[in-house]
Write a protein that holds these residues in place. Structure first.
Motif, PDB file in Angstrom:
ATOM      1  N   THR A 189      21.898 -36.128 -25.459  1.00 12.82           N
ATOM      2  CA  THR A 189      21.734 -35.496 -24.237  1.00 12.82           C
ATOM      3  C   THR A 189      21.008 -36.355 -23.468  1.00 12.82           C
ATOM      4  O   THR A 189      21.325 -36.873 -22.421  1.00 12.82           O
ATOM      5  N   VAL A 190      19.876 -36.940 -23.906  1.00 11.72           N
ATOM      6  CA  VAL A 190      18.759 -38.048 -23.336  1.00 11.72           C
ATOM      7  C   VAL A 190      19.672 -38.975 -23.170  1.00 11.72           C
ATOM      8  O   VAL A 190      19.535 -39.624 -21.887  1.00 11.72           O
ATOM      9  N   LEU A 191      20.462 -39.384 -24.176  1.00 10.42           N
ATOM     10  CA  LEU A 191      21.112 -40.754 -23.883  1.00 10.42           C
ATOM     11  C   LEU A 191      22.110 -40.770 -22.815  1.00 10.42           C
ATOM     12  O   LEU A 191      22.345 -41.795 -21.963  1.00 10.42           O
ATOM     13  N   ALA A 192      23.062 -39.578 -22.906  1.00  5.61           N
ATOM     14  CA  ALA A 192      23.918 -39.475 -21.925  1.00  5.61           C
ATOM     15  C   ALA A 192      23.447 -39.295 -20.404  1.00  5.61           C
ATOM     16  O   ALA A 192      24.051 -39.942 -19.466  1.00  5.61           O
ATOM     17  N   PHE A 193      22.340 -38.690 -20.311  1.00  6.03           N
ATOM     18  CA  PHE A 193      21.980 -38.412 -19.022  1.00  6.03           C
ATOM     19  C   PHE A 193      21.149 -39.900 -18.636  1.00  6.03           C
ATOM     20  O   PHE A 193      21.197 -40.250 -17.376  1.00  6.03           O
ATOM     21  N   GLY A 194      20.579 -40.440 -19.417  1.00  3.64           N
ATOM     22  CA  GLY A 194      19.952 -41.834 -19.105  1.00  3.64           C
ATOM     23  C   GLY A 194      21.042 -42.689 -18.605  1.00  3.64           C
ATOM     24  O   GLY A 194      20.765 -43.485 -17.736  1.00  3.64           O
ATOM     25  N   GLN A 195      22.278 -42.856 -19.327  1.00  5.74           N
ATOM     26  CA  GLN A 195      23.206 -43.772 -19.038  1.00  5.74           C
ATOM     27  C   GLN A 195      23.856 -43.445 -17.374  1.00  5.74           C
ATOM     28  O   GLN A 195      23.881 -44.273 -16.699  1.00  5.74           O
ATOM     29  N   ILE A 228      23.600 -32.627 -11.563  1.00  4.18           N
ATOM     30  CA  ILE A 228      22.781 -32.913 -12.574  1.00  4.18           C
ATOM     31  C   ILE A 228      22.430 -31.792 -13.602  1.00  4.18           C
ATOM     32  O   ILE A 228      22.649 -31.861 -14.723  1.00  4.18           O
ATOM     33  N   PRO A 229      21.739 -30.612 -13.099  1.00  3.18           N
ATOM     34  CA  PRO A 229      21.852 -29.529 -13.971  1.00  3.18           C
ATOM     35  C   PRO A 229      23.213 -29.086 -14.528  1.00  3.18           C
ATOM     36  O   PRO A 229      23.243 -28.443 -15.766  1.00  3.18           O
ATOM     37  N   PHE A 230      24.338 -28.892 -13.866  1.00  9.03           N
ATOM     38  CA  PHE A 230      25.610 -28.755 -14.449  1.00  9.03           C
ATOM     39  C   PHE A 230      26.103 -29.624 -15.546  1.00  9.03           C
ATOM     40  O   PHE A 230      26.491 -29.237 -16.618  1.00  9.03           O
ATOM     41  N   PHE A 231      25.756 -30.907 -15.328  1.00  9.82           N
ATOM     42  CA  PHE A 231      25.993 -32.121 -16.575  1.00  9.82           C
ATOM     43  C   PHE A 231      25.090 -31.752 -17.864  1.00  9.82           C
ATOM     44  O   PHE A 231      25.714 -31.649 -18.645  1.00  9.82           O
ATOM     45  N   VAL A 232      24.003 -31.519 -17.480  1.00  5.00           N
ATOM     46  CA  VAL A 232      23.019 -31.082 -18.650  1.00  5.00           C
ATOM     47  C   VAL A 232      23.517 -29.946 -19.524  1.00  5.00           C
ATOM     48  O   VAL A 232      23.702 -30.243 -20.611  1.00  5.00           O
TER      49      VAL A 232
END
Length: 360
Positions: A189-195, A228-232
């Motif tokens: 999740t951190v990697l996906a959100f960071g990208q 952003i929250p929906f994505f996470v």
């Protein structure tokens, strides 16, 4: 070491491994190049054409041309202006009439500078341009689909690889199975959100240099803020299922077949949002379904079709579904992780998770 510290340790390991992966780095670079090309290049290319040079006698026409940013060369009379055009010293000339003289093509910027434009009053200045109305939902759907597919597949491959090499048996001897799963999901999740955050930042900067409408950022702001929250939450929901898929198989070659239900569950909402985005009732329904709400609700917010309470309710439904899917994924993961005698059926992993704690 506390559970939180263990999860953080596993997540950090997943992140370090991925940041050394050339495929991940190259794919991120390609995404960034695409965003730059889509936002910056059109404006640069449009702005690359030099303004026409125009010969004109002093007067209102010459003033209008100068105000429009054209290169005006003042001459004594119309004959001198025509001579400059024929000699190739200027692109066009404005003579009495007024008339525009040019050799081969009519200079559009000169004609526009001399045209009397009536005042324009916009009755709905906040209305979304038709092209943007299509592209923005597509962008949300594409980003969520590609990111969830790419990083979800990587989570499954990582787990299957650990099963193949039997490294997982060493890991679960010191780390609880669910803590190991949590670390992998958090790392992914951190990697996906960071990208995605990096791509979004480059896109915002690119818009400043591109030819996008002046109010684009103000229109996109609320939609991106909710995305952003929906994505996470949506990614966590799917990541848990991808982890379960990786634990069900013992070979990398079997991941595609085992993950087909998850892929279908991702593809159907993606195409539904793209194809049915003009159907308001259907989009409203999609914005509440957990598999499609991460893209449908931000799209409705961008179009101004969602009331203020709707994203709150939709996000709550997604959070509950994500929690349920994490529990389901964790049970399947726990019940199949240590099974090395071929592909494990989902029902078997669900039923016999206690028996699956022992290798073999």
């Amino acid at each position: 070491m506390t559970t939180f510290d263990t999860v953080r340790l596993v997540a950090a390991r997943e992140i370090r491994v991925k940041l050394r992966d050339k495929t991940f780095l190259v794919s991120t670079a390609i995404f960034l190049l695409v965003v730059i090309a889509a936002t910056v290049l059109p404006g640069l290319l449009d702005g690359g054409d030099d303004a026409s040079s125009v010969a004109a006698a002093p007067g209102p026409a010459a003033t209008a041309l100068a105000d429009a940013g054209l290169d005006v060369r003042t001459v004594a009379d119309d004959a001198a202006a025509e001579r400059l055009v024929r000699d190739g010293d200027v692109d066009a000339a404005v003579v009495a009439g007024p008339r525009v003289l040019a050799m081969e093509e009519a200079p559009s910027d000169v004609v526009e500078a001399l045209s009397a434009q009536p005042p324009v009053e916009l009755l709905d200045p906040e209305a979304v341009n038709e092209t943007l109305a299509f592209l923005v939902p597509y962008a949300f759907a594409f980003v969520f689909f590609i990111t969830s597919l790419t990083f979800g597949l990587q989570i499954a491959q990582s787990i299957t690889e650990e099963k193949q090499t039997r490294v997982v048996e060493i890991l679960v001897a010191t780390i609880p199975v669910r803590v190991l799963l949590a670390g992998k999901v958090v790392g992914g999740t951190v990697l996906a959100f960071g990208q995605i955050a990096l791509i979004a930042a480059v896109g915002v900067v690119g818009v400043q240099f591109g030819d996008a409408p002046d109010n684009l950022l103000s229109l996109l702001g609320p939609a991106i803020g909710w995305f952003i929250p929906f994505f996470v939450l949506g990614f966590v929901m799917l990541a848990a299922l991808w982890a379960a898929v990786g634990a069900l198989v013992n070979r990398q070659e079997d991941i595609a077949g085992a993950s087909m239900p998850v892929q279908i569950a991702m593809m159907l909402p993606f195409f539904a949002v793209i194809v049915l985005q003009d159907n308001a009732p259907v989009m409203k329904l999609l914005s509440y379904l957990p598999l499609s709400s991460p893209t449908a609700m931000p799209a409705r917010l961008f179009d101004g079709e969602a009331a203020g309470w709707e994203p709150v309710l939709s996000l709550a439904l997604l959070a509950l579904t994500s929690a349920a899917m994490v529990l389901v994924g964790a049970r399947i993961y726990e019940g199949s992780l240590l099974r090395t005698n071929g592909r494990t059926k989902m029902a078997t992993a669900w039923r016999d998770r206690e028996a699956a704690r022992l290798p073999g």
